[in-house]
Design an enzyme around this catalytic site. Sequence first.
Site, PDB file in Angstrom:
ATOM      1  N   CYS A 171       0.815  -1.228   0.000  1.00 45.08           N
ATOM      2  CA  CYS A 171       0.000   0.000   0.000  1.00 45.08           C
ATOM      3  C   CYS A 171       0.842   1.269   0.000  1.00 45.08           C
ATOM      4  O   CYS A 171       0.336   2.349  -0.286  1.00 45.08           O
ATOM      5  CB  CYS A 171      -0.959   0.012   1.178  1.00 45.08           C
ATOM      6  SG  CYS A 171      -2.104  -1.351   1.150  1.00 45.08           S
ATOM      7  N   HIS A 229      -3.343   7.256   2.641  1.00 43.75           N
ATOM      8  CA  HIS A 229      -3.750   5.970   2.072  1.00 43.75           C
ATOM      9  C   HIS A 229      -5.167   5.661   2.543  1.00 43.75           C
ATOM     10  O   HIS A 229      -5.491   5.788   3.728  1.00 43.75           O
ATOM     11  CB  HIS A 229      -2.763   4.886   2.522  1.00 43.75           C
ATOM     12  CG  HIS A 229      -3.205   3.497   2.205  1.00 43.75           C
ATOM     13  ND1 HIS A 229      -3.751   3.156   0.986  1.00 43.75           N
ATOM     14  CD2 HIS A 229      -3.196   2.360   2.952  1.00 43.75           C
ATOM     15  CE1 HIS A 229      -4.056   1.871   1.005  1.00 43.75           C
ATOM     16  NE2 HIS A 229      -3.734   1.364   2.182  1.00 43.75           N
ATOM     17  N   ASN A 246     -10.120  -0.274   0.280  1.00 44.87           N
ATOM     18  CA  ASN A 246      -8.668  -0.131   0.222  1.00 44.87           C
ATOM     19  C   ASN A 246      -8.165  -0.726  -1.094  1.00 44.87           C
ATOM     20  O   ASN A 246      -8.195  -1.945  -1.273  1.00 44.87           O
ATOM     21  CB  ASN A 246      -8.065  -0.860   1.436  1.00 44.87           C
ATOM     22  CG  ASN A 246      -6.551  -0.802   1.476  1.00 44.87           C
ATOM     23  OD1 ASN A 246      -5.910  -0.432   0.504  1.00 44.87           O
ATOM     24  ND2 ASN A 246      -5.994  -1.190   2.610  1.00 44.87           N
TER      25      ASN A 246
HETATM   26  N1  ACO Z   1     -17.892  -8.609  10.243  1.00 50.34           N
HETATM   27  C1  ACO Z   1     -18.334  -8.841  11.495  1.00 50.34           C
HETATM   28  N2  ACO Z   1     -17.519  -9.138  12.503  1.00 50.34           N
HETATM   29  C2  ACO Z   1     -16.202  -9.159  12.249  1.00 50.34           C
HETATM   30  C3  ACO Z   1     -15.673  -8.928  10.980  1.00 50.34           C
HETATM   31  C4  ACO Z   1     -16.583  -8.640   9.948  1.00 50.34           C
HETATM   32  N3  ACO Z   1     -16.171  -8.382   8.693  1.00 50.34           N
HETATM   33  N4  ACO Z   1     -14.324  -9.028  11.036  1.00 50.34           N
HETATM   34  C5  ACO Z   1     -14.008  -9.316  12.313  1.00 50.34           C
HETATM   35  N5  ACO Z   1     -15.151  -9.412  13.051  1.00 50.34           N
HETATM   36  C6  ACO Z   1     -15.301  -9.708  14.453  1.00 50.34           C
HETATM   37  C7  ACO Z   1     -14.139 -10.470  15.022  1.00 50.34           C
HETATM   38  O1  ACO Z   1     -14.293 -11.851  14.809  1.00 50.34           O
HETATM   39  C8  ACO Z   1     -14.231 -10.127  16.487  1.00 50.34           C
HETATM   40  O2  ACO Z   1     -15.218 -10.899  17.070  1.00 50.34           O
HETATM   41  P1  ACO Z   1     -15.022 -11.471  18.574  1.00 50.34           P
HETATM   42  O3  ACO Z   1     -14.916 -10.223  19.425  1.00 50.34           O
HETATM   43  O4  ACO Z   1     -16.254 -12.267  18.776  1.00 50.34           O
HETATM   44  O5  ACO Z   1     -13.748 -12.251  18.534  1.00 50.34           O
HETATM   45  C9  ACO Z   1     -14.720  -8.679  16.472  1.00 50.34           C
HETATM   46  O6  ACO Z   1     -15.313  -8.473  15.158  1.00 50.34           O
HETATM   47  C10 ACO Z   1     -13.636  -7.667  16.675  1.00 50.34           C
HETATM   48  O7  ACO Z   1     -12.535  -8.025  15.837  1.00 50.34           O
HETATM   49  P2  ACO Z   1     -11.283  -7.112  15.696  1.00 50.34           P
HETATM   50  O8  ACO Z   1     -10.332  -7.716  14.699  1.00 50.34           O
HETATM   51  O9  ACO Z   1     -10.746  -6.776  17.052  1.00 50.34           O
HETATM   52  O10 ACO Z   1     -11.960  -5.809  15.083  1.00 50.34           O
HETATM   53  P3  ACO Z   1     -11.354  -4.397  14.943  1.00 50.34           P
HETATM   54  O11 ACO Z   1     -12.131  -3.411  15.700  1.00 50.34           O
HETATM   55  O12 ACO Z   1      -9.856  -4.404  15.142  1.00 50.34           O
HETATM   56  O13 ACO Z   1     -11.609  -4.103  13.402  1.00 50.34           O
HETATM   57  C11 ACO Z   1     -10.381  -4.143  11.368  1.00 50.34           C
HETATM   58  C12 ACO Z   1     -11.062  -4.966  12.421  1.00 50.34           C
HETATM   59  C13 ACO Z   1     -11.419  -3.270  10.682  1.00 50.34           C
HETATM   60  C14 ACO Z   1      -9.758  -5.091  10.335  1.00 50.34           C
HETATM   61  C15 ACO Z   1      -9.283  -3.262  12.036  1.00 50.34           C
HETATM   62  O14 ACO Z   1      -8.441  -4.057  12.841  1.00 50.34           O
HETATM   63  C16 ACO Z   1      -8.440  -2.529  11.015  1.00 50.34           C
HETATM   64  O15 ACO Z   1      -8.906  -1.625  10.358  1.00 50.34           O
HETATM   65  N6  ACO Z   1      -7.163  -2.917  10.872  1.00 50.34           N
HETATM   66  C17 ACO Z   1      -6.308  -2.332   9.849  1.00 50.34           C
HETATM   67  C18 ACO Z   1      -6.514  -3.099   8.584  1.00 50.34           C
HETATM   68  C19 ACO Z   1      -5.928  -2.414   7.381  1.00 50.34           C
HETATM   69  O16 ACO Z   1      -6.150  -1.243   7.145  1.00 50.34           O
HETATM   70  N7  ACO Z   1      -5.187  -3.197   6.592  1.00 50.34           N
HETATM   71  C20 ACO Z   1      -4.651  -2.743   5.371  1.00 50.34           C
HETATM   72  C21 ACO Z   1      -3.350  -2.033   5.528  1.00 50.34           C
HETATM   73  S1  ACO Z   1      -2.754  -1.462   4.020  1.00 50.34           S
HETATM   74  C22 ACO Z   1      -2.018  -2.725   3.091  1.00 50.34           C
HETATM   75  O17 ACO Z   1      -0.814  -2.826   2.999  1.00 50.34           O
HETATM   76  C23 ACO Z   1      -2.772  -3.708   2.340  1.00 50.34           C
END
Ligand code: ACO
Length: 326
Positions: free
Chosen positions: A111, A251, A281
């Site tokens: 990214c 980004h 993204n």
């Molecule tokens: N729908 C519903 N529930 C979900 C989903 C979904 N799509 N995904 C995860 N959950 C659940 C999990 O299972 C978890 O459930 P549990 O509490 O029963 O275990 C709960 O939601 C919370 O999960 P977290 O992973 O802690 O959720 P978080 O608030 O961290 O949000 C997210 C997840 C959106 C992925 C966040 O961590 C994030 O934005 N991370 C950065 C990701 C990113 O931007 N990556 C790209 C970088 S750029 C590149 O190089 C490609």
Amino acid sequence: MRISGWGKYLPARVMPNSEVAELVDTSDEWIRARTGIRERRIAAPEETTCSLAVNAARAALDKAQVAPEDLDLVLVATCTPDYANMPATASLVQHALGAPRAAAVDMNAVCSGFIYALATGSQFVATGAYKNVLVIGAEVFTRILDWQDRSTCVLFGDGAGAVVLQPTNQPGGLISFVLGSDGAGACSLYVPAGGSRQPASADSVADRAHYVKMLGRDVFRFATRVLPDSVVEALAAASMTTDDIDVLIPHQANTRIIDHAVKRLHVDASLVFSNVERYGNTSAASIPVALCEAIECGMVRPGATVVLSGFGAGLSWGTVVWKWHA
Ligand code: ACO
């Protein structure tokens, strides 16, 4: 130097959150609340990273009024090349555009790739080595997504953006940049198989090891730290502060990451461009697509200080401070 042309291409097919919710256990509400994303674009089966890149590049070349035959260099930032190992997608793009004089190479900083490629391409223009440099960020990211993994498949989309760099005797162009990497976080966001470490095999396919794996919370923590830090560092290298920012183009990974960074930087939200809700993204394509749209909507005015900042797998990051031409 200046950015004399810019162009973008987004595949026609729109996939709303409701459609993702038919594939995995998620909901429009969850995706919007955690990421700000409402929909993403999905490349048609016959489209590839090269074809998306070529469409964006043609628009940028038209705008710059540069003929492909006059291109000196084609840089393609991508982590979803047409071919896993060889040849470079940039070579395919160079041929498809009809740019026989151009050198061509891919850059993979995921990214952050477009920032790396923009900083690199600018060096060739700054030294006088090349006069017409095409820098592209292009991805068909949805082809490396596991559509059974709700923690990743909700986040990404496909697209391409391109700019043409040319020398000018007017002030402007690249003012400063920061590029960084921390390979200790390599497995926070990666595709385990298909490379030399784990070559493709029947087992790797059965294990779904050719798809993106991500430790979302780790990446979130990294992104919310590195984005504001690298913006401040790049501004300092230009003897500037956040008060000098006219337009901030981060980004487009996630609204929460962007909001977090904006708050830490104390930048007025009206100066921050975001389109993540429409495209998700798009990895290396996200910043050039956002730049195109920020120009199109009049946010980037003559003489503006534009700050472009990326972060992603690697882990990697990069920020460019760019003075828009008058
Ligand atoms: N729908 C519903 N529930 C979900 C989903 C979904 N799509 N995904 C995860 N959950 C659940 C999990 O299972 C978890 O459930 P549990 O509490 O029963 O275990 C709960 O939601 C919370 O999960 P977290 O992973 O802690 O959720 P978080 O608030 O961290 O949000 C997210 C997840 C959106 C992925 C966040 O961590 C994030 O934005 N991370 C950065 C990701 C990113 O931007 N990556 C790209 C970088 S750029 C590149 O190089 C490609």
